[in-house]
Design a protein around this motif. Structure first.
Motif, short mmCIF file in Angstrom:
data_model
loop_
_atom_site.label_atom_id
_atom_site.label_comp_id
_atom_site.label_asym_id
_atom_site.label_seq_id
_atom_site.Cartn_x
_atom_site.Cartn_y
_atom_site.Cartn_z
N HIS A 453 -6.84 -6.50 1.36
CA HIS A 453 -7.97 -5.77 1.90
C HIS A 453 -8.04 -4.37 1.31
N ALA A 454 -9.23 -3.87 1.15
CA ALA A 454 -9.39 -2.45 0.85
C ALA A 454 -8.88 -1.65 2.04
N ALA A 455 -8.25 -0.50 1.77
CA ALA A 455 -7.69 0.30 2.86
C ALA A 455 -7.78 1.77 2.53
N THR A 456 -7.83 2.58 3.56
CA THR A 456 -7.83 4.02 3.39
C THR A 456 -6.43 4.54 3.67
N ALA A 457 -6.15 5.75 3.21
CA ALA A 457 -4.80 6.31 3.33
C ALA A 457 -4.26 6.30 4.75
N PRO A 458 -5.04 6.67 5.77
CA PRO A 458 -4.49 6.66 7.13
C PRO A 458 -4.07 5.28 7.61
N ALA A 459 -4.64 4.22 6.99
CA ALA A 459 -4.30 2.86 7.43
C ALA A 459 -3.00 2.38 6.81
N ILE A 460 -2.50 3.12 5.80
CA ILE A 460 -1.29 2.71 5.12
C ILE A 460 -0.08 3.37 5.77
N ALA A 461 0.86 2.57 6.18
CA ALA A 461 2.11 3.09 6.73
C ALA A 461 3.21 2.13 6.36
N GLU A 462 4.38 2.63 6.12
CA GLU A 462 5.48 1.75 5.75
C GLU A 462 5.92 0.91 6.94
N GLY A 463 6.15 -0.37 6.67
CA GLY A 463 6.68 -1.26 7.70
C GLY A 463 5.64 -1.64 8.73
N GLY A 464 6.06 -2.49 9.67
CA GLY A 464 5.23 -2.82 10.82
C GLY A 464 4.01 -3.65 10.46
N PRO A 465 3.07 -3.73 11.41
CA PRO A 465 1.94 -4.62 11.26
C PRO A 465 0.94 -4.20 10.20
N SER A 466 1.03 -2.95 9.66
CA SER A 466 0.08 -2.53 8.64
C SER A 466 0.12 -3.46 7.43
N CYS A 467 1.31 -3.96 7.09
CA CYS A 467 1.41 -4.86 5.96
C CYS A 467 0.61 -6.13 6.21
N TRP A 468 0.70 -6.68 7.39
CA TRP A 468 -0.09 -7.86 7.74
C TRP A 468 -1.58 -7.55 7.70
N SER A 469 -1.95 -6.37 8.16
CA SER A 469 -3.38 -6.04 8.24
C SER A 469 -4.01 -5.89 6.87
N LEU A 470 -3.21 -5.73 5.83
CA LEU A 470 -3.74 -5.59 4.48
C LEU A 470 -4.07 -6.94 3.83
N ILE A 471 -3.67 -8.02 4.46
CA ILE A 471 -3.96 -9.35 3.90
C ILE A 471 -5.43 -9.69 4.12
N ASN A 472 -6.09 -10.14 3.06
CA ASN A 472 -7.47 -10.63 3.15
C ASN A 472 -7.43 -12.11 3.52
N PRO A 473 -7.75 -12.49 4.76
CA PRO A 473 -7.61 -13.89 5.17
C PRO A 473 -8.63 -14.82 4.53
N GLU A 474 -9.67 -14.26 3.91
CA GLU A 474 -10.66 -15.09 3.23
C GLU A 474 -10.17 -15.52 1.85
N PHE A 475 -9.07 -14.92 1.40
CA PHE A 475 -8.51 -15.23 0.08
C PHE A 475 -7.35 -16.20 0.29
N PRO A 476 -7.45 -17.43 -0.22
CA PRO A 476 -6.43 -18.44 0.10
C PRO A 476 -5.06 -18.10 -0.49
N HIS A 477 -4.03 -18.54 0.20
CA HIS A 477 -2.66 -18.30 -0.25
C HIS A 477 -2.44 -18.80 -1.67
N TYR A 478 -2.99 -19.99 -1.97
CA TYR A 478 -2.68 -20.61 -3.26
C TYR A 478 -3.31 -19.89 -4.45
N ASN A 479 -4.13 -18.86 -4.18
CA ASN A 479 -4.68 -18.05 -5.27
C ASN A 479 -4.00 -16.69 -5.39
N PHE A 480 -3.01 -16.41 -4.54
CA PHE A 480 -2.35 -15.12 -4.59
C PHE A 480 -1.13 -15.21 -5.53
N ASP A 481 -1.42 -15.25 -6.82
CA ASP A 481 -0.37 -15.38 -7.82
C ASP A 481 0.41 -14.09 -7.97
N SER A 482 1.71 -14.21 -8.18
CA SER A 482 2.52 -13.13 -8.72
C SER A 482 3.10 -13.63 -10.04
#
Length: 582
Positions: A453-482
């Protein structure tokens, strides 16, 4: 004596299953638990109820039937399908299907297996845009037809039988020529869905069809107003003159009942119509039964039928009614063999292999797949005369979590079984090797970064649920290549297309013209997921083994068949650097 009535009306019910993906019993082989409302054994109850409600009916299977489950994998590996009826086909015969249209996954195991699987089908098997060439198996040529004809007889109020001639036309995505090129090259050709369906519908109308059903193993473009897509062609197909009912699939959506198509014009997601044509799409794993009820009027003076009304419904399969006992018993022997098959030990892992947090940090399970791909790529490249280049490996999590509450594939440290490997890699992909430069690799990673997801600086914090909130649920797992072998970071505060930075190879900044081989799966290499520069043209080597088998062989190649590697923290999502290990 002919009836003196001017008109007579009746209802023809069209029932559809699609994307069952080998799930027959209401049982999850990975969790080893029964699963209510899951599989054809559960769908069978909905089929029986729907038939009782409307005695004039047809049952149509719309593709992706024989792949995607542990039972289907067992059948490929161990069942003598050339000599005995495939267990899944036993179920379709028992449920009295009228027609089966082929989907893209029917071709994953080759044309011989496809022909053997459908050999004993007690119904026509169709595909209107698949052309069998001379090198195709003769037994498939004898089994497959372009369209199916079903002759029904309707008795009116005075006891007169009125003939009703139904034609079913079927199409599938032409991309199978890319996805399963190693099975299909020089044996089949696949024509575009739209032009093929237009031609087939016009032909069956000329041949006297009273009702025309188009079974299309395709969906529609999602979250866009642009309907033009040669893989998801449902909106275009709905505009074909002469189609009375449109059966969709492929995307695993439920229609009517979803809003993902609402941006397209003339789509009624409540009523279930597309450009005025009644349409239905029944989800995944038998979760729904697609229903279209056509109200037909017979004109005695013209001796012809006309569709005067239609109703569409995706009927959810009950989770409270037990699965059909007869269907479960019919495949009980296959079920027991699958349980044994899944428990076969193949090695051990010293590391827990988990996809759970793979959407916001490097994953041990993804890395396991990537390492196996590199191992196989080295062997494949050694047999060629291609110049030496560094080998990278791209893979995605198949069953990660979108939220902290979600479950995901996790294999505990200890013994590894076939079932565990099947859980890690559930798709019948093969390994392809593509040749790309640094600029193209950057574009690949930018496409993956759309999963953030697009995010603004105040929404970014280390640890906790912020990491989950950055996931775009409309984007399928099988396309998230590393891509293993590169280090980089993804910054969700940047615009789409500008999120990936600090890309390095061997500790040095990635150069735009620097060339690499990248081990990936054939779906991705041949256009799956719409990644730039991945359309088959950059592929230099194609493997023949399914990647699940590559994982098995990789484990067998390791010292003491034990995977011991630590997770490489080679990429970071800005704001999540300090999170826990996968």
């Amino acid at each position: 004596m002919p009836s003196t009535n001017k008109n007579f009306s009746t209802t023809l019910r069209i029932m559809e299953t699609s994307d069952v993906h080998g799930q027959v019993r209401s049982f999850d082989y990975f969790s080893q638990q029964s699963q209510a409302g899951f599989g054809l054994a559960a769908t069978a109850n909905a089929i029986e109820q729907a038939r009782q409600q409307q005695p004039l009916n047809l049952l149509i299977e719309n593709g992706d039937l024989i792949q995607g489950s542990a039972l289907a994998d067992w059948a490929v590996a161990e069942y003598p399908v050339a000599e005995q009826t495939h267990p899944i086909l036993k179920v379709l015969n028992a449920l009295n299907y009228d027609v089966a249209n082929l989907g893209n996954h029917e071709f994953n195991f080759g044309l011989e297996f496809l022909a053997d699987t459908y050999r004993d089908a007690q119904f026509p098997v169709i595909s209107s845009n698949l052309q069998l060439l001379e090198a195709a198996p003769e037994k498939l040529k004898q089994r497959l037809v372009s369209q199916a004809w079903i002759d029904l007889a309707v008795t009116d109020t005075q006891g007169t039988e009125l003939p009703l001639k139904v034609a079913v036309v079927g199409v599938l995505p032409p991309q199978i020529m890319q996805w399963d090129q190693h099975h299909l090259a020089n044996k089949v050709e696949v024509l575009p869905m739209l032009s093929s369906a237009q031609h087939a519908v016009r032909r069956v109308r000329e041949q006297g069809a009273d009702v025309v059903i188009l079974a299309a193993h395709t969906g529609m473009p999602k979250q866009t107003s642009d309907p033009d897509d040669n893989e998801q062609a449902g909106w275009l197909l709905a505009g074909i003159d002469g189609v009375d009912a449109l059966l969709l699939g492929h995307q695993h959506e439920v229609f009517p009942g979803t809003e993902v198509y609402n941006a397209l014009s003339d789509v009624d997601s409540s009523k279930g119509t597309i450009r005025g044509t009644p349409a239905v799409q029944p989800g995944l794993y038998g979760s729904h039964l697609g229903l279209i009820d056509l109200t037909l009027s017979y004109n005695y003076s013209q001796a012809s039928w006309q569709v005067i009304d239609a109703q569409s419904e995706s009927r959810a399969v009950s989770k409270t009614i037990p699965a059909n006992a007869h269907i479960e018993e019919l495949v009980n022997e296959a079920h027991q063999a699958t349980l044994t098959f899944m428990q076969q030990p193949i090695g051990t892992t010293s590391r827990t292999l988990s996809y759970r947090t793979a959407r916001w940090q490097p994953s041990s399970a993804v890395q396991f797949v990537q390492r196996a791909q590199v191992w196989q790529a080295q062997q494949l490249l050694s047999a060629t005369e291609l110049p030496e280049l560094p080998i990278l490996s791209a893979a995605a999590p198949f069953d990660a979590a979108y939220t902290d509450a979600d479950q995901a594939t996790t294999i505990a440290a200890g013994p590894l079984t076939r079932g565990a490997i099947g859980d890690l890699y559930r798709y019948p992909n093969t390994l392809d090797i593509v040749k790309l430069n640094g600029a193209q690799l950057h574009a690949w990673l930018e496409r993956s970064a759309e999963g953030v997801h697009a995010a603004t600086a105040p929404a970014i914090a280390e640890g906790g649920p912020s990491c989950w909130s950055l996931i775009n649920p409309e984007f399928p797992h099988y396309n998230f290549d590393s891509i293993l072998g590169l280090s980089y970071q993804i910054d969700p505060q940047q615009a789409v297309g500008e999120r990936v930075s600090e890309i390095r190879y061997d500790g040095k900044p990635l150069q735009a013209e620097q060339e690499f081989y990248v081990a990936t799966n054939n779906y991705r290499a041949n256009g799956g997921g719409d990644f730039p520069h991945l359309d088959g043209s950059t592929t230099v080597v194609r493997g023949a083994d399914m990647l699940s088998d590559v994982l098995l062989k990789y484990i067998d190649s390791l010292p003491e068949q034990n995977f011991v590697e630590e997770t490489d923290r080679h990429w970071q999502l800005v704001g999540c650097e300090a999170n826990k290990k996968a």
